[in-house]
Enzyme design. Sequence first.
Site, PDB file in Angstrom:
ATOM      1  N   GLY A 148       0.828  -1.189   0.000  1.00  0.00           N
ATOM      2  CA  GLY A 148       0.000   0.000   0.000  1.00  0.00           C
ATOM      3  C   GLY A 148       0.864   1.241   0.000  1.00  0.00           C
ATOM      4  N   PRO A 149       0.232   2.406   0.054  1.00  0.00           N
ATOM      5  CG  PRO A 149      -1.335   4.139   0.334  1.00  0.00           C
ATOM      6  CD  PRO A 149      -1.222   2.640   0.109  1.00  0.00           C
ATOM      7  CG  MET A 150       5.059   6.240   2.155  1.00  0.00           C
ATOM      8  SD  MET A 150       6.310   7.514   2.312  1.00  0.00           S
ATOM      9  CE  MET A 150       6.501   7.646   4.072  1.00  0.00           C
ATOM     10  CE  LYS A 166       3.792   0.227   3.052  1.00  0.00           C
ATOM     11  NZ  LYS A 166       3.280   1.571   3.299  1.00  0.00           N
ATOM     12  CB  CYS A 180     -11.338  13.855  -0.592  1.00  0.00           C
ATOM     13  SG  CYS A 180     -10.689  12.211  -1.024  1.00  0.00           S
ATOM     14  CE1 TYR A 223       7.870  10.252  -1.039  1.00  0.00           C
ATOM     15  CE2 TYR A 223       9.101  10.126   1.012  1.00  0.00           C
ATOM     16  CZ  TYR A 223       9.061  10.035  -0.367  1.00  0.00           C
ATOM     17  OH  TYR A 223      10.193   9.730  -1.054  1.00  0.00           O
ATOM     18  CG  HIS A 262       4.371   6.467   9.984  1.00  0.00           C
ATOM     19  ND1 HIS A 262       5.508   7.157   9.645  1.00  0.00           N
ATOM     20  CD2 HIS A 262       4.080   5.689   8.921  1.00  0.00           C
ATOM     21  CE1 HIS A 262       5.882   6.827   8.432  1.00  0.00           C
ATOM     22  NE2 HIS A 262       5.035   5.937   7.966  1.00  0.00           N
ATOM     23  CG  ASP A 271       9.376  -2.516   7.513  1.00  0.00           C
ATOM     24  OD1 ASP A 271       8.211  -2.585   7.064  1.00  0.00           O
ATOM     25  OD2 ASP A 271       9.812  -1.523   8.110  1.00  0.00           O
ATOM     26  CD  GLU A 272       9.504   0.966   4.260  1.00  0.00           C
ATOM     27  OE1 GLU A 272       9.190   0.959   3.038  1.00  0.00           O
ATOM     28  OE2 GLU A 272       8.959   1.736   5.078  1.00  0.00           O
TER      29      GLU A 272
END
Length: 188
Positions: A11-13, A17, A149, A174, A52, A83-84
């Site tokens: 998925g995105p940042m 994850k 949004c 980001y 995060h 990871d990553e």
Amino acid sequence: MTRETLTGIIGPMFSRKTTRLVEIYDSLNPESTMIFKPDMDNRYGVNTVGTHDGEIRPAIACRTAEEIIAYMGPRTLEVALIDEAQFFDAELVRVADELVNNGVRVYFTALNQNYLGRPFNFKDSARHIGELIASADTIEARTAICDICNGPATKTQRLIGLDQEVLVGGAEAYTARCAKHHSSRLRL
């Protein structure tokens, strides 16, 4: 030996994850589970992974994917958490396959796309993370929340003007965006 499974968490940042990887780690026996990460990601320490939200767990920092195999040596490992994955070299596809074929269950986290919305290239390669994703037995596709949004975000939006593909960072560089609000040209 029975083949194990390869699971991708993509998925995105800001789609949690690594949080998911930490949850998996916490549910397993730490004596037979290891977290591996690319050594270029030292946001939360050299030998740790972090979320995060501030959760930190021990990890083995590797310069190359082959170092994952070398580090394991004669250890009996049941689960490898990576990871990553997009920051490793393309050998990670072979390494993951070797691990699962030797009875090690493997989970990996990865950005499925770079900030341009294209498949993320492995380190120093024209090959991309899509190869590893395609070889997975199971995929957990995650979304974040679009900062414009509040809808489901599937893209990573870079906020600073730097054209190189790899820039390890967090909220300073980001944000997450839905497809409608993502732009490969936009810099805030």
